[in-house]
Enzyme design. Structure first.
Site, short mmCIF file in Angstrom:
data_model
loop_
_atom_site.label_atom_id
_atom_site.label_comp_id
_atom_site.label_asym_id
_atom_site.label_seq_id
_atom_site.Cartn_x
_atom_site.Cartn_y
_atom_site.Cartn_z
N HIS A 306 -4.93 -6.48 -3.28
CA HIS A 306 -3.55 -6.08 -2.72
C HIS A 306 -3.42 -6.53 -1.52
CE1 HIS A 306 -0.18 -3.52 -1.75
NE2 HIS A 306 0.11 -3.34 -3.10
N ASP A 363 -0.07 -2.77 -10.22
CA ASP A 363 0.71 -3.64 -11.22
C ASP A 363 0.33 -4.03 -12.48
OD1 ASP A 363 2.95 -3.68 -9.30
OD2 ASP A 363 1.84 -4.96 -8.07
#
Length: 428
Positions: A306, A363
């Site tokens: 991330h 995600d």
């Protein structure tokens, strides 16, 4: 004036003293507002080192893997609260009492219906339109239907609009899906929970009763919670930028949806599923792992690591457990889920991924859950927008605190042509 100051020294001898502001958590911020008086700008592409506002809503420490909403860790909220409880927290600053929670949920349910003319508005879109294109258009068009609450300087108008947006976004999102597959729109059922009602509007038909699966209901609720807000990201900053001009709240949210649509932002879980489908089967995983490790290969594993979190994404910890619960509950037989679970095992055990903090992120897991539930990838970002709306509204509301509303006007480092004469062309 803050107690701390910073000194800016330029090699030509100029010196400036600048105040330094300290927040309750996180980095200090050097106040550079006065530099323009000295014909100086700061240069910060992407605003990665610039605090654009003061905020009390969300705090992220990417190094520690920490995400707080109004001081509460996201893992605690996802495990112990439902989405509307978190929504109340974000909108009003404190978790509701049992009585406040009851009143708040009843108020939200009162506004779940959308104006009947909006259903006809949908028919102006092509049937094969991307749901996010429809969501952008319809959310912005709400200002044409609810113009009784557009005075942004009226606190009652702001509160009513906040509730309307929170209540109607699941209805609009489900309508986007139903329209794309040619099924009739389903009215909301206010006896259901926020997440249960969304699943009902997505998958029920007038032909037969639909029972909401409690495992899927809780999974959807956690997806909503874990995507509710994420500090000053691209879409939230877009909402704040639009709001700074005095734009109506529906236009501001539509702007946020448009920003979220980008593949580098809200489209990440869709990109993850596309990657899993490209890999196709477990026996092809070594090939793609090798490509991911090859610096000369442009291929990147989607759903790992991330930009903000240099540690494990705290949202992923909860989402991982939920993902496994959903796959176990549904017992779906699909090769991409086998690929996903093997990739997860490798990422959590392979030193290459561990040393680089390339852990599965939110995600990765949310895309798998949505796919297992039966939601097409084209709807993933719409659901993200639905969940994030409450965060956008919270930031929009915060801007009306005294001293917060200032129109956004970034500067630039101009590198184009210097002034030059323009002569009329001889057109003969």
């Amino acid at each position: 004036m803050s107690e701390l100051t910073a000194k800016l020294t330029i090699s030509d001898g100029r010196e400036y003293e600048l105040p330094v502001h300290q927040g309750s958590l996180g980095y200090d911020a050097v106040d550079v507002q006065t530099l323009v008086k000295h014909k100086l700008f700061t240069f910060d592409p992407g605003f990665m080192s610039t605090a654009s506002c003061r905020s009390e809503i969300t705090y992220i420490d990417g190094d520690k893997g920490l995400l707080l909403h109004r001081g509460y860790p996201i893992t605690d909220l996802a495990k112990n609260a439902d989405y509307l409880e978190v929504a109340h927290l974000l909108l009003f600053g404190e978790r509701p009492t049992p009585e406040e929670y009851k009143t708040f949920t009843q108020l939200v349910k009162k506004h779940t219906l959308v104006h009947e003319q909006i259903s006809r508005f949908f028919h102006g879109f092509r049937r094969d339109s991307h749901p996010m294109a429809i969501m952008c258009g319809v959310s912005g068009a709400l200002a044409a239907f609810y113009h009784d609450s557009l005075d942004i300087n009226d606190i009652q108008h702001r509160e009513l609009t906040a509730i309307r947006l929170l209540a109607k976004m699941p209805t609009l999102a489900a309508m986007c899906y139903k329209y794309s597959i040619g099924q009739p729109f389903m009215f909301p059922l206010n006896k259901l929970s926020y997440s249960g009602n969304f699943l009902h509007m997505m998958f029920a038909t007038p032909c037969e009763p639909y029972e909401v699966n409690p495992v899927l209901e809780r999974a959807m609720d956690r997806i909503f919670i874990l995507h509710a807000d994420h500090e000053q990201n691209a879409s939230t900053s877009t909402v704040r930028t639009a709001a700074s001009s005095g734009a109506n709240p529906f236009a501001c949210i539509a702007a946020g949806i448009a920003s979220l649509w980008g593949p580098a932002h809200g489209g990440a879980n869709e990109a993850c599923i596309n990657m899993l489908e490209e890999i196709g089967s477990i026996d092809r995983i070594p090939e793609y792992i090798a490509r991911a490790k090859d610096k000369n290969d442009p291929f990147r594993l989607m759903g790992f690591g991330h930009r903000v979190y240099k540690n494990y994404d705290p949202r992923a910890k909860v989402m991982r457990q939920t993902c496994h619960e959903v796959l176990q509950e549904l017992n779906v037989q699909n090769p991409i889920f086998e690929v996903a679970m093997e990739l997860e095992r490798i990422a959590l055990t392979d030193s290459y991924f561990i040393e680089r903090n390339l852990y599965p992120n939110v995600d990765f897991y949310s895309g798998i859950i949505l796919k297992a539930i039966g939601i097409p990838t084209s709807m993933f970002t719409v659901i993200f927008a639905l969940a994030r709306t409450v965060g956008w509204i919270a930031h929009w509301k915060e801007m009306f605190k005294p001293g917060n509303m200032k129109i956004v006007r970034p500067r630039q480092l101009y590198v184009g042509q210097k002034e030059r004469p323009f002569e009329a062309m001889n057109k003969d």
